[in-house]
Scaffold this motif. Structure first.
Motif, PDB file in Angstrom:
ATOM      1  N   ARG A 123      -1.511   1.222 -13.042  1.00  0.00           N
ATOM      2  CA  ARG A 123      -2.779   0.498 -13.172  1.00  0.00           C
ATOM      3  C   ARG A 123      -2.552  -0.965 -13.524  1.00  0.00           C
ATOM      4  O   ARG A 123      -3.229  -1.852 -13.003  1.00  0.00           O
ATOM      5  CB  ARG A 123      -3.637   1.183 -14.242  1.00  0.00           C
ATOM      6  CG  ARG A 123      -5.026   0.601 -14.406  1.00  0.00           C
ATOM      7  CD  ARG A 123      -5.899   1.486 -15.286  1.00  0.00           C
ATOM      8  NE  ARG A 123      -5.285   1.742 -16.583  1.00  0.00           N
ATOM      9  CZ  ARG A 123      -4.877   2.937 -16.995  1.00  0.00           C
ATOM     10  NH1 ARG A 123      -4.982   3.987 -16.201  1.00  0.00           N
ATOM     11  NH2 ARG A 123      -4.350   3.087 -18.198  1.00  0.00           N
TER      12      ARG A 123
ATOM     13  N   ASP B 238      -1.924  -2.084  -6.194  1.00  0.00           N
ATOM     14  CA  ASP B 238      -1.951  -1.952  -4.738  1.00  0.00           C
ATOM     15  C   ASP B 238      -1.588  -0.544  -4.291  1.00  0.00           C
ATOM     16  O   ASP B 238      -1.840  -0.172  -3.135  1.00  0.00           O
ATOM     17  CB  ASP B 238      -0.978  -2.949  -4.097  1.00  0.00           C
ATOM     18  CG  ASP B 238       0.456  -2.784  -4.613  1.00  0.00           C
ATOM     19  OD1 ASP B 238       0.651  -2.890  -5.843  1.00  0.00           O
ATOM     20  OD2 ASP B 238       1.366  -2.550  -3.788  1.00  0.00           O
ATOM     21  N   LEU B 239      -1.015   0.250  -5.181  1.00  0.00           N
ATOM     22  CA  LEU B 239      -0.630   1.619  -4.853  1.00  0.00           C
ATOM     23  C   LEU B 239      -1.672   2.609  -5.356  1.00  0.00           C
ATOM     24  O   LEU B 239      -2.296   2.395  -6.399  1.00  0.00           O
ATOM     25  CB  LEU B 239       0.735   1.951  -5.466  1.00  0.00           C
ATOM     26  CG  LEU B 239       1.904   1.103  -4.960  1.00  0.00           C
ATOM     27  CD1 LEU B 239       3.163   1.413  -5.754  1.00  0.00           C
ATOM     28  CD2 LEU B 239       2.146   1.341  -3.470  1.00  0.00           C
ATOM     29  N   THR B 240      -1.854   3.689  -4.634  1.00  0.00           N
ATOM     30  CA  THR B 240      -2.819   4.731  -4.997  1.00  0.00           C
ATOM     31  C   THR B 240      -2.090   5.895  -5.653  1.00  0.00           C
ATOM     32  O   THR B 240      -1.165   6.464  -5.055  1.00  0.00           O
ATOM     33  CB  THR B 240      -3.566   5.246  -3.752  1.00  0.00           C
ATOM     34  OG1 THR B 240      -4.267   4.164  -3.140  1.00  0.00           O
ATOM     35  CG2 THR B 240      -4.553   6.352  -4.135  1.00  0.00           C
TER      36      THR B 240
ATOM     37  N   GLY C 237       0.807  -1.209   0.000  1.00  0.00           N
ATOM     38  CA  GLY C 237       0.000   0.000   0.000  1.00  0.00           C
ATOM     39  C   GLY C 237       0.842   1.261   0.000  1.00  0.00           C
ATOM     40  O   GLY C 237       2.071   1.228   0.054  1.00  0.00           O
TER      41      GLY C 237
ATOM     42  N   ARG D 130       0.526   6.485 -15.213  1.00  0.00           N
ATOM     43  CA  ARG D 130      -0.721   5.894 -14.715  1.00  0.00           C
ATOM     44  C   ARG D 130      -0.966   4.510 -15.298  1.00  0.00           C
ATOM     45  O   ARG D 130      -1.444   3.606 -14.595  1.00  0.00           O
ATOM     46  CB  ARG D 130      -1.903   6.819 -15.028  1.00  0.00           C
ATOM     47  CG  ARG D 130      -1.929   8.083 -14.197  1.00  0.00           C
ATOM     48  CD  ARG D 130      -3.190   8.911 -14.396  1.00  0.00           C
ATOM     49  NE  ARG D 130      -3.137  10.104 -13.563  1.00  0.00           N
ATOM     50  CZ  ARG D 130      -3.442  10.114 -12.257  1.00  0.00           C
ATOM     51  NH1 ARG D 130      -3.838   9.002 -11.669  1.00  0.00           N
ATOM     52  NH2 ARG D 130      -3.351  11.223 -11.565  1.00  0.00           N
TER      53      ARG D 130
ATOM     54  N   LEU E 280      -2.260   9.592  -6.706  1.00  0.00           N
ATOM     55  CA  LEU E 280      -3.030  10.795  -6.399  1.00  0.00           C
ATOM     56  C   LEU E 280      -3.304  11.611  -7.657  1.00  0.00           C
ATOM     57  O   LEU E 280      -2.641  11.434  -8.679  1.00  0.00           O
ATOM     58  CB  LEU E 280      -2.263  11.652  -5.381  1.00  0.00           C
ATOM     59  CG  LEU E 280      -1.840  10.940  -4.090  1.00  0.00           C
ATOM     60  CD1 LEU E 280      -1.015  11.890  -3.217  1.00  0.00           C
ATOM     61  CD2 LEU E 280      -3.054  10.436  -3.331  1.00  0.00           C
TER      62      LEU E 280
ATOM     63  N   GLU F 157       0.945   5.688  -1.410  1.00  0.00           N
ATOM     64  CA  GLU F 157       0.543   6.613  -2.463  1.00  0.00           C
ATOM     65  C   GLU F 157       1.740   7.075  -3.288  1.00  0.00           C
ATOM     66  O   GLU F 157       2.878   7.052  -2.822  1.00  0.00           O
ATOM     67  CB  GLU F 157      -0.152   7.855  -1.868  1.00  0.00           C
ATOM     68  CG  GLU F 157      -1.429   7.578  -1.104  1.00  0.00           C
ATOM     69  CD  GLU F 157      -1.178   7.165   0.333  1.00  0.00           C
ATOM     70  OE1 GLU F 157      -2.042   6.463   0.898  1.00  0.00           O
ATOM     71  OE2 GLU F 157      -0.110   7.537   0.889  1.00  0.00           O
TER      72      GLU F 157
ATOM     73  N   TYR G 289      -0.242  12.521   3.527  1.00  0.00           N
ATOM     74  CA  TYR G 289      -0.107  11.100   3.202  1.00  0.00           C
ATOM     75  C   TYR G 289       1.200  10.572   3.795  1.00  0.00           C
ATOM     76  O   TYR G 289       2.264  10.671   3.186  1.00  0.00           O
ATOM     77  CB  TYR G 289      -0.133  10.892   1.688  1.00  0.00           C
ATOM     78  CG  TYR G 289      -1.413  11.343   1.044  1.00  0.00           C
ATOM     79  CD1 TYR G 289      -2.555  10.549   1.080  1.00  0.00           C
ATOM     80  CD2 TYR G 289      -1.490  12.587   0.414  1.00  0.00           C
ATOM     81  CE1 TYR G 289      -3.746  10.968   0.490  1.00  0.00           C
ATOM     82  CE2 TYR G 289      -2.677  13.024  -0.177  1.00  0.00           C
ATOM     83  CZ  TYR G 289      -3.799  12.207  -0.128  1.00  0.00           C
ATOM     84  OH  TYR G 289      -4.966  12.632  -0.701  1.00  0.00           O
TER      85      TYR G 289
END
Length: 210
Positions: free
Chosen positions: A98, A103-105, A71, A94, A107, A73, A130
């Motif tokens: 994707r 598992d990573l966000t 996890g 991106r 921003l 960001e 964050y």
């Protein structure tokens, strides 16, 4: 014979720019988009890096040391949404996240106007909000603001940075462990290619654009 026969230009992708390029083309003047594309179908050619690949490379570098399913960001800074090159770099970044690291966000992109002070303030705010921020990719200018923010906030080794252009400052940041990758623009090669294509355009006439 016109005094100006070809122009190499770094510009935003905007209708007014396309209009100006169309007017120049009507006068027989070849316009080359350098480093960031614009006026597609009107300008003579784009000469620069493959910005989708640049974005994917930056994403690969920022995620390589992050354990899977851990996890966290990632943040991306762009100069503005009218810079075609920045948009493509963000898109490449991106698409990699994707596909390879869901598992990573990632921003929302931060618009920094390629300004160091704006970038610094935004980077400090993001790191405060964050606490599991893993990395920052600066697509264009303002990289020194990111570097300074990571150093001032004591996040070296926690927040990785990918930046553009190898300068004394980015070289020092590499040595300090703040920046893990610098993607340098092959300016000399771009200029040589532009002059070569410009000579060809003047000699044989303008192409169809692409």
């Amino acid at each position: 014979t016109p005094r100006v026969q070809a122009i190499g230009l770094v510009a935003m992708d905007h209708p007014r720019v396309t209009e100006a390029v169309s007017a120049l083309r009507a006068r027989g003047i070849a316009v080359f988009a350098l480093m960031s594309d614009f006026a597609q179908g009107v300008r003579e050619a784009y000469i620069g890096t493959n910005n989708l690949k640049v974005g994917r490379t930056a994403a690969w570098m920022l995620t390589r040391g992050v354990p899977r399913e851990s996890g966290g960001e990632l943040a991306v800074f762009v100069g503005g949404h009218l810079w075609h090159g920045h948009d493509l770099r963000e898109a490449g970044f991106r698409s990699y996240i994707r596909r390879e690291r869901p598992d990573l966000t990632l921003l929302d992109a931060q618009v920094n106007l390629d300004n160091e002070d704006l970038t610094y303030e935004a980077a400090v705010a993001i790191m405060a909000r964050y606490r599991k921020l893993r990395g920052i990719y600066c697509c264009g200018g303002g990289r020194l603001g990111v570097i300074r923010a990571v150093r001032d906030e004591g996040r070296i080794g926690q927040v990785d940075v990918v930046a553009n252009e190898l300068t004394e400052s980015t070289r020092r940041a590499l040595a300090d462990g703040i920046v893990s990758l610098v993607i340098d623009t092959p300016v000399r090669g771009i200029c040589e290619a532009m002059f070569s294509q410009a000579r060809h355009a003047v000699k044989t006439g303008l192409g169809e654009g692409s």
